[in-house]
Design a protein around this motif. Sequence first.
Motif, PDB file in Angstrom:
ATOM      1  N   THR A 135      30.192 -60.076   2.491  1.00 28.72           N
ATOM      2  CA  THR A 135      29.689 -58.863   1.840  1.00 28.72           C
ATOM      3  C   THR A 135      28.824 -59.224   0.640  1.00 28.72           C
ATOM      4  O   THR A 135      29.242 -59.973  -0.238  1.00 28.72           O
ATOM      5  CB  THR A 135      30.863 -57.986   1.377  1.00 28.72           C
ATOM      6  OG1 THR A 135      31.670 -57.651   2.508  1.00 28.72           O
ATOM      7  CG2 THR A 135      30.355 -56.716   0.721  1.00 28.72           C
ATOM      8  N   PHE A 192      44.260 -55.906  -1.140  1.00 30.24           N
ATOM      9  CA  PHE A 192      44.202 -54.617  -0.467  1.00 30.24           C
ATOM     10  C   PHE A 192      45.564 -53.929  -0.541  1.00 30.24           C
ATOM     11  O   PHE A 192      45.669 -52.742  -0.805  1.00 30.24           O
ATOM     12  CB  PHE A 192      43.813 -54.800   0.997  1.00 30.24           C
ATOM     13  CG  PHE A 192      42.352 -55.092   1.203  1.00 30.24           C
ATOM     14  CD1 PHE A 192      41.487 -55.236   0.135  1.00 30.24           C
ATOM     15  CD2 PHE A 192      41.840 -55.218   2.481  1.00 30.24           C
ATOM     16  CE1 PHE A 192      40.146 -55.505   0.331  1.00 30.24           C
ATOM     17  CE2 PHE A 192      40.500 -55.481   2.696  1.00 30.24           C
ATOM     18  CZ  PHE A 192      39.656 -55.627   1.616  1.00 30.24           C
ATOM     19  N   ASP A 248      34.057 -52.015   1.322  1.00 30.35           N
ATOM     20  CA  ASP A 248      34.704 -53.070   2.090  1.00 30.35           C
ATOM     21  C   ASP A 248      36.048 -52.605   2.645  1.00 30.35           C
ATOM     22  O   ASP A 248      36.397 -52.883   3.794  1.00 30.35           O
ATOM     23  CB  ASP A 248      34.904 -54.299   1.204  1.00 30.35           C
ATOM     24  CG  ASP A 248      34.189 -55.520   1.757  1.00 30.35           C
ATOM     25  OD1 ASP A 248      33.322 -55.353   2.633  1.00 30.35           O
ATOM     26  OD2 ASP A 248      34.494 -56.642   1.308  1.00 30.35           O
ATOM     27  N   HIS A 249      36.790 -51.885   1.842  1.00 30.03           N
ATOM     28  CA  HIS A 249      38.101 -51.400   2.273  1.00 30.03           C
ATOM     29  C   HIS A 249      37.970 -50.343   3.363  1.00 30.03           C
ATOM     30  O   HIS A 249      38.769 -50.307   4.296  1.00 30.03           O
ATOM     31  CB  HIS A 249      38.867 -50.848   1.074  1.00 30.03           C
ATOM     32  CG  HIS A 249      39.342 -51.906   0.127  1.00 30.03           C
ATOM     33  ND1 HIS A 249      40.333 -51.708  -0.787  1.00 30.03           N
ATOM     34  CD2 HIS A 249      38.964 -53.190  -0.020  1.00 30.03           C
ATOM     35  CE1 HIS A 249      40.545 -52.806  -1.464  1.00 30.03           C
ATOM     36  NE2 HIS A 249      39.722 -53.720  -1.028  1.00 30.03           N
ATOM     37  N   GLU A 251      35.617 -50.171   5.575  1.00 24.90           N
ATOM     38  CA  GLU A 251      35.300 -50.884   6.810  1.00 24.90           C
ATOM     39  C   GLU A 251      36.547 -51.555   7.386  1.00 24.90           C
ATOM     40  O   GLU A 251      36.746 -51.573   8.604  1.00 24.90           O
ATOM     41  CB  GLU A 251      34.219 -51.931   6.540  1.00 24.90           C
ATOM     42  CG  GLU A 251      32.849 -51.330   6.277  1.00 24.90           C
ATOM     43  CD  GLU A 251      31.781 -52.402   6.124  1.00 24.90           C
ATOM     44  OE1 GLU A 251      32.097 -53.592   6.358  1.00 24.90           O
ATOM     45  OE2 GLU A 251      30.640 -52.050   5.781  1.00 24.90           O
ATOM     46  N   SER A 252      37.378 -52.094   6.515  1.00 25.58           N
ATOM     47  CA  SER A 252      38.615 -52.729   6.971  1.00 25.58           C
ATOM     48  C   SER A 252      39.532 -51.703   7.624  1.00 25.58           C
ATOM     49  O   SER A 252      40.124 -51.951   8.675  1.00 25.58           O
ATOM     50  CB  SER A 252      39.328 -53.399   5.798  1.00 25.58           C
ATOM     51  OG  SER A 252      40.591 -53.885   6.176  1.00 25.58           O
ATOM     52  N   ASP A 253      39.640 -50.526   7.000  1.00 31.38           N
ATOM     53  CA  ASP A 253      40.467 -49.456   7.568  1.00 31.38           C
ATOM     54  C   ASP A 253      39.941 -49.019   8.923  1.00 31.38           C
ATOM     55  O   ASP A 253      40.708 -48.801   9.866  1.00 31.38           O
ATOM     56  CB  ASP A 253      40.510 -48.255   6.613  1.00 31.38           C
ATOM     57  CG  ASP A 253      41.366 -48.525   5.385  1.00 31.38           C
ATOM     58  OD1 ASP A 253      42.166 -49.483   5.416  1.00 31.38           O
ATOM     59  OD2 ASP A 253      41.226 -47.788   4.396  1.00 31.38           O
ATOM     60  N   ALA A 255      38.146 -50.729  11.055  1.00 28.59           N
ATOM     61  CA  ALA A 255      38.379 -51.778  12.044  1.00 28.59           C
ATOM     62  C   ALA A 255      39.842 -51.779  12.487  1.00 28.59           C
ATOM     63  O   ALA A 255      40.140 -51.928  13.678  1.00 28.59           O
ATOM     64  CB  ALA A 255      37.994 -53.136  11.463  1.00 28.59           C
ATOM     65  N   ARG A 256      40.747 -51.592  11.554  1.00 33.50           N
ATOM     66  CA  ARG A 256      42.167 -51.578  11.898  1.00 33.50           C
ATOM     67  C   ARG A 256      42.523 -50.346  12.719  1.00 33.50           C
ATOM     68  O   ARG A 256      43.345 -50.408  13.632  1.00 33.50           O
ATOM     69  CB  ARG A 256      43.000 -51.625  10.632  1.00 33.50           C
ATOM     70  CG  ARG A 256      42.845 -52.939   9.873  1.00 33.50           C
ATOM     71  CD  ARG A 256      44.182 -53.576   9.659  1.00 33.50           C
ATOM     72  NE  ARG A 256      44.013 -54.968   9.269  1.00 33.50           N
ATOM     73  CZ  ARG A 256      44.997 -55.785   9.013  1.00 33.50           C
ATOM     74  NH1 ARG A 256      46.238 -55.356   9.134  1.00 33.50           N
ATOM     75  NH2 ARG A 256      44.773 -57.036   8.663  1.00 33.50           N
ATOM     76  N   GLY A 269      43.762 -50.347   4.097  1.00 32.64           N
ATOM     77  CA  GLY A 269      43.144 -51.020   2.979  1.00 32.64           C
ATOM     78  C   GLY A 269      43.578 -50.439   1.663  1.00 32.64           C
ATOM     79  O   GLY A 269      44.648 -49.895   1.511  1.00 32.64           O
ATOM     80  N   LEU A 278      47.639 -54.687   4.138  1.00 31.11           N
ATOM     81  CA  LEU A 278      46.714 -55.634   4.741  1.00 31.11           C
ATOM     82  C   LEU A 278      47.113 -57.005   4.272  1.00 31.11           C
ATOM     83  O   LEU A 278      47.104 -57.300   3.091  1.00 31.11           O
ATOM     84  CB  LEU A 278      45.286 -55.312   4.294  1.00 31.11           C
ATOM     85  CG  LEU A 278      44.213 -55.544   5.328  1.00 31.11           C
ATOM     86  CD1 LEU A 278      43.196 -54.443   5.241  1.00 31.11           C
ATOM     87  CD2 LEU A 278      43.551 -56.857   5.168  1.00 31.11           C
TER      88      LEU A 278
END
Length: 279
Positions: A135, A192, A248-249, A251-253, A255-256, A269, A278
Motif C-alpha cells: 500500500t 487490526f 487498508d482495513h 479492503e481486508s474486511d 477480502a475476508r 479488520g 485479524l
Amino acid sequence: GTQTSPAIRKLPVPRRSTAFAAMKVSAALLAVQCTAMVFSDFNPLGPKLKSQNPPKYALTAPTTSTQGYAVREKMLSISGEDFYVEREGGGRAFDIVGSNKVPFGVGGFVLDKMELRAGGKLCGSIERRAVAMATAYDIYLKGDCIAKIEKDIVSLTPSYKFFYEAGNSPRRLIYAQAENNGNPCYRATGSFSQRKYDIYARDGSEVATIGRQLLELMPDKADTYHVKCAAGVDPAAIIALALVIDEDHDESDAARDARRKEGGDDGGGMFGFFKGPLG
C-alpha cells in the motif's frame, strides 16, 4: 487431642485478610481499565503524548497543544469515502471528499483518491499508486508531490510511514532530504485486532494515536474513529495516515467476507471487530 494456643489460631486470619484485600485491589484496577476502554477514546493509563518541534512544511498548521479529533463517515456518501473531522472541543476541522470512481489523479492513473480540505482549502490530494509492492499513497498539492505514505512490506505488525517530499521546490528538496534522512517523519504501528494505532516520531516518542471506542464497533455503524495529537504535530498528516489505514482495513474486511462466502476463514479488520480478529 492437643489444643492449639489462641496465638496460633489467630495466625491465618491476617494472611486471609491480606489476600482478600489484594484481590479487591486487582479487581478494582481491572474495572478501571475496562471502564476506560468502553467510555474513553484511549486508555488514560497509557503513555503520555510528547510535544514536538513543528515540521517546517506541514500540510496544515501544527497543533499548539494536545488536540483530539473525531473522524466520522458522512451518512450520504456517493464515493463511500466522504468524511468530516471535528475537533474534540467542537468545530469542523477537515473535510474529506472521496473520488474513488475517478481513475486519474495528479500522479496519473490511480486506484483511489481522496481530497483533504480545511475550511474549504485543499491541504492535499491523497492518491494511491497503481503500481506498488505494498500500500502506497502520494499526496499532491498544486501539481507537486508534497508527502507520501507507505506500508512496510515486511513487519511483525502493520506499520505505515509518512514522509514529507520535495515536490518541485529546490528548498523543499534540501529540507526533505535533511528531515527524512531515510526515516519517516511519522510511523504508525498497531494491530487490526486491537483496533488502535500509535504514531511515533523519529526519536521514538509517541506523538499521536488513532482508534475507535468499543461501543462504536457494531458492524452496522458508520465508520467513526478518533485521533489525538500532541503539540507540534501536523494534524493533517495524522488524519491522512488514518484514512489510508482505514482504506487498508476496508479492503481486508472485503477480502475476508469474500473468503467467508466461499467457506473460508472468518475475520475482520479495524472496523470489523465482531467479525473476528485479524491474526
